[in-house]
Design an enzyme around this catalytic site. Structure first.
Site, PDB file in Angstrom:
ATOM      1  N   GLN A  55      -4.651  -4.969   7.161  1.00  0.00           N
ATOM      2  CA  GLN A  55      -5.704  -5.990   6.675  1.00  0.00           C
ATOM      3  C   GLN A  55      -5.652  -7.515   7.287  1.00  0.00           C
ATOM      4  OE1 GLN A  55      -8.001  -5.074   4.443  1.00  0.00           O
ATOM      5  NE2 GLN A  55      -7.191  -3.032   3.950  1.00  0.00           N
ATOM      6  N   ASP A 107       3.062  -4.305   8.485  1.00  0.00           N
ATOM      7  CA  ASP A 107       1.695  -3.727   8.147  1.00  0.00           C
ATOM      8  C   ASP A 107       0.646  -4.646   8.361  1.00  0.00           C
ATOM      9  OD1 ASP A 107      -0.498  -2.415   7.251  1.00  0.00           O
ATOM     10  OD2 ASP A 107       0.403  -1.820   5.348  1.00  0.00           O
ATOM     11  N   LYS A 134     -10.396  -0.609  10.505  1.00  0.00           N
ATOM     12  CA  LYS A 134     -10.420  -1.706   9.754  1.00  0.00           C
ATOM     13  C   LYS A 134     -10.995  -2.870  10.597  1.00  0.00           C
ATOM     14  CE  LYS A 134      -7.122   0.184   5.983  1.00  0.00           C
ATOM     15  NZ  LYS A 134      -8.135   0.236   5.162  1.00  0.00           N
ATOM     16  N   CYS A 137      -4.485   2.167  -3.747  1.00  0.00           N
ATOM     17  CA  CYS A 137      -3.308   2.880  -3.138  1.00  0.00           C
ATOM     18  C   CYS A 137      -2.253   1.944  -3.219  1.00  0.00           C
ATOM     19  CB  CYS A 137      -3.530   3.236  -1.862  1.00  0.00           C
ATOM     20  SG  CYS A 137      -4.403   4.579  -1.391  1.00  0.00           S
ATOM     21  N   HIS A 182       0.717  -1.196   0.033  1.00  0.00           N
ATOM     22  CA  HIS A 182      -0.030  -0.072   0.127  1.00  0.00           C
ATOM     23  C   HIS A 182       1.014   1.140   0.179  1.00  0.00           C
ATOM     24  CE1 HIS A 182      -2.803   2.991   1.690  1.00  0.00           C
ATOM     25  NE2 HIS A 182      -3.834   2.262   1.459  1.00  0.00           N
TER      26      HIS A 182
END
Length: 390
Positions: free
Chosen positions: A187, A184, A210, A348, A107
């Site tokens: 998600q 990261d 999220k 993104c 991203h």
């Protein structure tokens, strides 16, 4: 609710999730009964607010199995967390000739901060390549990829393709060459169990919105030993121990990185969201999401002229696709007219889409409140729309 006279089907969960009632009630309860600034007062409301805020920090540590609450820094979300690491650890430790290793799945929030840092320090960016439309990482030459690497920063689950990366394996390889690691988890944090000690990462970031929490709140896991050597991110109240007209001494981690009045209500809402998810069971959420994504992928494969992206096997709870003769924007507009919310664009991940040779994809992303019946409704809408759009 109904959208354009049709029951809403919300398939944009990779962008943000809906908020359950306990989260909304926790935020409202804080503002109605406990609203005060934290760490700065001796009155009862301040004590309550401080207890709620620090209780949320403890809950985050538990959620990702961090060794200590000192390892948890509250941020506005994943983007700020990665920028914090780049501006502090990165600026203090990276020099010309050093390599920052990323993947081609990243991203923009895990790419642009490192581009800016590389421009300032002379460090170089290197990328683990992806293999075609499946979007899995090509790990065939790890020794070459990790040469001179000082930082590995990688996504756990791709927001564009649903690829689930072997983060523990890659962090172990990074440790073997003396590199620092960042994961990261934007998600993944709300979709499957996370254990930073099992992953073996130095940093890990996620966003509250999220995973059923409010916007404007997230967390950065940062090993305390690294925090102690990192310079402050921002200056102001809360992050200081003593201040003179000429200099300052800084607070101990993690408060050294939390200047100013924090998002107290956001932390309270995040705490409630983490409780909600663990009541459901993250193993159950992961099983549901992956099954639904697999079902949607199989249903989409019924169409002629469709190109479906992402792994053939286990994937995160999303599926991205394009049709040969229909623009993704037309597709999303048509779906919205029928009450189906999907996302189109490069998500993104513009460099990834450039590599795939498509300017945009359509993405349907799922969460525990989505159903097979909604997928069937989505397919029905696409079938009707394709007859018109083709």
């Amino acid at each position: 609710q109904k959208i354009n006279r049709h029951p809403l089907v919300y398939f944009d969960n990779a962008a943000t999730t809906q908020k359950p009632r306990p989260v909304l009630e926790a935020i409202q309860r804080y503002y109605e009964h406990d609203n005060a600034n934290v760490h700065r007062g001796i009155h009862e409301l301040s004590n309550r607010a401080t207890a709620a805020y620090e209780g949320a920090r403890e809950r985050v540590a538990q959620f990702i199995n961090a060794p200590s609450t000192k390892d948890i820094i509250f941020t506005r979300g994943t983007t700020e967390a990665i920028n914090l690491v780049a501006a502090t650890w990165g600026a203090a430790n990276l020099r010309e000739g050093d390599v920052i290793l990323l993947t081609e799945l990243e991203h923009h929030s895990n790419l642009v901060p490192w581009q800016l840092l590389a421009q300032r320090t002379g460090a170089a960016l290197r990328f683990i390549p992806v293999t075609g439309d499946e979007g899995t990482l090509d790990l065939s030459d790890l020794d070459a990829l990790f040469r001179d690497v000082k930082l590995l920063s990688i996504t756990h689950i791709s927001n564009a393709l649903g690829t689930i990366n072997p983060v523990a394996e890659l962090c172990a390889k990074a440790r073997a060459v003396g590199a620092v690691t960042l994961v990261d988890a934007a998600q993944s944090a709300g979709h499957l169990p996370l254990d930073v000690q099992a992953i073996g990462c130095d940093f890990l970031s996620f966003s509250g919105h999220k995973l059923c929490g409010p916007t404007g709140i997230g967390a950065l896991y940062a090993r305390t030993a690294l925090q102690e050597a990192m310079p402050p991110y921002q200056g102001g109240g809360e992050m200081i121990a003593t201040v003179t007209f000429q200099s300052s001494e800084y607070h101990v981690p993690p408060h050294k990185f939390e200047a100013g009045t924090p998002n107290i209500a956001g932390a309270v809402g995040l705490h409630a969201a983490l409780d909600y998810l663990d009541d459901l069971g993250r193993e159950n959420i992961h099983a549901h999401d992956t099954e639904l994504a697999s079902y949607a992928k199989d249903r989409l494969a019924e169409f002629d002229g469709i190109r479906i992206f992402g792994p053939a096997g286990d994937r995160g709870g999303l599926v991205s696709f394009v049709f040969e003769n229909v623009h993704a924007l037309d597709l999303a507009t048509m779906a919205d007219q029928q009450g189906v919310a999907i996302r189109i664009g490069h998500h993104c991940t513009q460099p990834l889409h450039d590599k795939l040779g498509v300017p945009a994809t359509a993405r349907a992303s799922f969460y525990f409140y989505n159903t097979r019946a909604e997928v069937d409704r989505f397919i029905e809408v696409l079938q009707k729309g394709m007859k018109l759009l083709s």
